[in-house]
Scaffold this active site. Structure first.
Site, mmCIF file in Angstrom:
data_model
loop_
_atom_site.group_PDB
_atom_site.id
_atom_site.type_symbol
_atom_site.label_atom_id
_atom_site.label_comp_id
_atom_site.label_asym_id
_atom_site.label_seq_id
_atom_site.Cartn_x
_atom_site.Cartn_y
_atom_site.Cartn_z
ATOM 1 N N GLY A 162 0.831 -1.214 0.000
ATOM 2 C CA GLY A 162 0.000 0.000 0.000
ATOM 3 C C GLY A 162 0.856 1.250 0.000
ATOM 4 N N GLY A 209 -0.402 4.406 0.346
ATOM 5 C CA GLY A 209 -1.188 5.535 0.848
ATOM 6 C C GLY A 209 -0.337 6.310 1.839
ATOM 7 N N TYR A 210 -1.008 7.003 2.750
ATOM 8 C CA TYR A 210 -0.256 7.831 3.710
ATOM 9 C C TYR A 210 0.717 6.984 4.523
ATOM 10 C CZ TYR A 210 -3.488 11.594 2.693
ATOM 11 O OH TYR A 210 -4.214 12.569 2.062
ATOM 12 N N ASN A 231 1.755 -1.436 -4.812
ATOM 13 C CA ASN A 231 0.511 -0.650 -4.806
ATOM 14 C C ASN A 231 -0.280 -0.958 -6.068
ATOM 15 O OD1 ASN A 231 -0.940 1.452 -3.232
ATOM 16 N ND2 ASN A 231 -0.812 2.572 -5.142
ATOM 17 N N LYS A 232 -1.600 -0.883 -5.923
ATOM 18 C CA LYS A 232 -2.526 -1.173 -7.018
ATOM 19 C C LYS A 232 -2.299 -0.252 -8.215
ATOM 20 C CE LYS A 232 -6.796 -2.515 -5.432
ATOM 21 N NZ LYS A 232 -8.144 -2.310 -4.929
ATOM 22 N N VAL A 253 -2.611 -6.766 -4.343
ATOM 23 C CA VAL A 253 -2.422 -7.839 -3.359
ATOM 24 C C VAL A 253 -3.720 -8.637 -3.303
ATOM 25 C CG1 VAL A 253 -1.917 -8.355 -0.932
ATOM 26 C CG2 VAL A 253 -0.957 -6.277 -1.989
ATOM 27 N N GLU A 275 -17.518 17.009 4.913
ATOM 28 C CA GLU A 275 -16.580 17.654 3.979
ATOM 29 C C GLU A 275 -17.115 17.577 2.543
ATOM 30 O OE1 GLU A 275 -12.530 16.198 4.774
ATOM 31 O OE2 GLU A 275 -12.297 18.087 5.843
ATOM 32 N N GLN A 303 -3.441 11.601 9.693
ATOM 33 C CA GLN A 303 -2.496 12.123 10.688
ATOM 34 C C GLN A 303 -1.842 10.974 11.471
ATOM 35 O OE1 GLN A 303 -2.573 15.047 14.596
ATOM 36 N NE2 GLN A 303 -4.392 14.974 13.359
#
Ligand code: FAD
Length: 405
Positions: free
Chosen positions: A10, A12-13, A37-38, A81, A170, A318
């Site tokens: 992955g 991502g963050y 990662n994809k 994956v 949001e 975060q």
């Protein structure tokens, strides 16, 4: 001696921040690092609601992974994956397999639909670039179609957002800004369009300061959002939704239901055989899986208890990025044969929820409340900080948000 093999799942963050830290702290002869990662890009999950509403082009929300990794030190594998085999130290991908000595699971979140009939099949979710682009195009298509039909179909102009938590709110803020633009573009009277929020709790943004919640509701109502609070979404069909409030059922015709009321860890975690608690790995303080010493789990796939509230920390970017720092440090220590593993402690840098361009609410620096423009500037600083942390000044200048007025 063979180099230890570190595999990160992955980008991502959590995964990308771990990779970038590892490539800085390990030499080329220390370890063999592979990132899977994809897609060949990273997307800012925290910006996806903007792309879904159409207020920020999806290309602004993503960047090429090769632009931030050092290909001399990290092998990037673009693949999906399909299964994790922690007992065999192996990961199965769609097109190959990888063996590892250390594994970092950072596969993020997926929508949780809690078994609500028809939701999985008929609602949209904001989970990645493809889904966000689809929502944007779907809303535009329905607006375009509206004036091309003999009989006017109001359901094309009704947009339902399920969930009044962070993501739902949001997204509503962005819709509030986008809908007037779409009305102008497609010659639709703004008063015909309904944006409806359905939330089971008696208030939006549970856990937020009540004054901030009131500000957010007023701001969104000012943009034409209707709130159905204390209302359960009972069913979602291609023609609309059914909600129940105070024992009464109501049908709302809509072709656009966006479900933003729940996420769970990537289901590969639950399927992997790693010990888990409702799909997440309840990691040890050093972020290792209790059942497998060489497996680290970060981000939305990990569960850590907040001892003050006696509840798990919520899944946030975060936390994922702070976990990445500890995870990378601990892997470096293990690779170098040192016994100096760190424990994760969350350093709360505040929470800011956007209400659309130029407006937001938040709590920062411990207990300072922010509203409106100042909160919205803070939100952009937070967004920019994540870019800087992963890709330095170059990435910040390329992708950063600087339009503060
Ligand atoms: P992700 O960042 O989701 O990364 C997971 C990665 O794994 C992705 O690159 C994905 O493509 C890849 N992947 C998934 N499955 C596979 C597979 N099978 N094979 C290969 N690769 C795979 N948090 C905040 O802190 N502040 C906010 O303001 C905020 N706003 C948000 C707004 C929205 C609209 C959303 C959806 C989320 C928001 N969040 C926010 C939550 C935050 O985005 C997540 O907590 C964070 O992304 C988790 O990071 P992660 O590294 O665990 O996963």
């Amino acid at each position: 001696m063979n180099k230890p093999r570190i595999v990160i799942l992955g980008a991502g963050y959590g995964g990308l921040a771990t990779t970038v830290k590892l490539q800085k702290q390990l030499g080329i002869n220390d370890a063999h690092i592979t990132l899977v990662n994809k897609h060949d890009y990273h997307y800012e999950s925290t910006w996806l609601h903007e792309s879904a509403a159409g207020t920020l082009h999806h290309d602004r929300s993503r960047y090429a992974i090769k632009d931030v990794i050092n290909s001399g030190k990290v092998d990037f594998v673009q693949d999906t994956v399909t299964s994790i085999k922690p007992d065999d130290n192996k990961v199965i991908l769609e097109n190959s397999e990888l063996d590892y000595d250390y594994l970092v699971v950072a596969l993020g979140f997926e929508a949780a639909t809690f078994g609500i009939p028809g939701l999985l099949e008929n609602a949209f979710t904001i989970g990645n670039i493809n889904q966000s682009r689809l929502i944007r195009q779907h809303i535009e298509y329905n607006f375009a179609k509206y004036n091309n039909e003999k009989e006017k179909n109001q359901d094309r102009l009704n947009i339902v957002v399920g969930g009044g938590g962070f993501t739902g709110i949001e997204f509503l803020g962005e819709l509030g800004n986008r809908i007037p633009e779409l009305c102008k573009e497609y010659d639709i009277d703004r008063s015909l369009v309904r944006i409806i929020n359905v939330e089971a709790a008696p208030s939006i943004l549970p856990g937020f300061d009540p004054q901030l919640v009131e500000y957010a509701m007023n701001s969104l109502e000012g943009k034409g959002v209707e709130f159905k609070l204390g209302a359960m979404l009972k069913e979602c069909t291609p023609e609309g939704i059914v909600i129940e409030k105070d024992g009464e059922q109501e049908q709302i015709p809509t072709r656009t239901t966006v479900w933003a009321a729940g996420v769970r860890a990537n289901s590969l975690v639950e399927e992997s055989g790693l010990e888990h608690n409702r799909g997440k790995v309840e990691v040890k303080p050093d972020l290792r899986a209790p059942s497998h010493e060489n497996v680290f789990v970060v981000g939305d796939c990990a569960l850590i208890w907040n001892k003050e509230t006696e509840r798990p920390y919520p899944p946030t970017a975060q936390i994922a990025m702070q976990e990445a720092d500890v995870c990378a440090h601990n892997i470096v220590m293990l690779v170098k044969g040192k016994d100096e593993l760190e424990s994760f402690t969350f350093n709360n840098q505040g929470t800011v929820a956007s209400l659309g361009h130029g407006d937001a609410i938040g709590v920062v620096f411990g207990n300072k409340k922010l509203f409106g423009w100042s909160a919205s500037v803070m939100k952009k600083i937070i967004d920019n900080r994540a870019l800087f942390k992963i890709g330095g000044i170059g990435l910040l200048l390329k992708k950063g948000k600087f339009n503060i007025f």
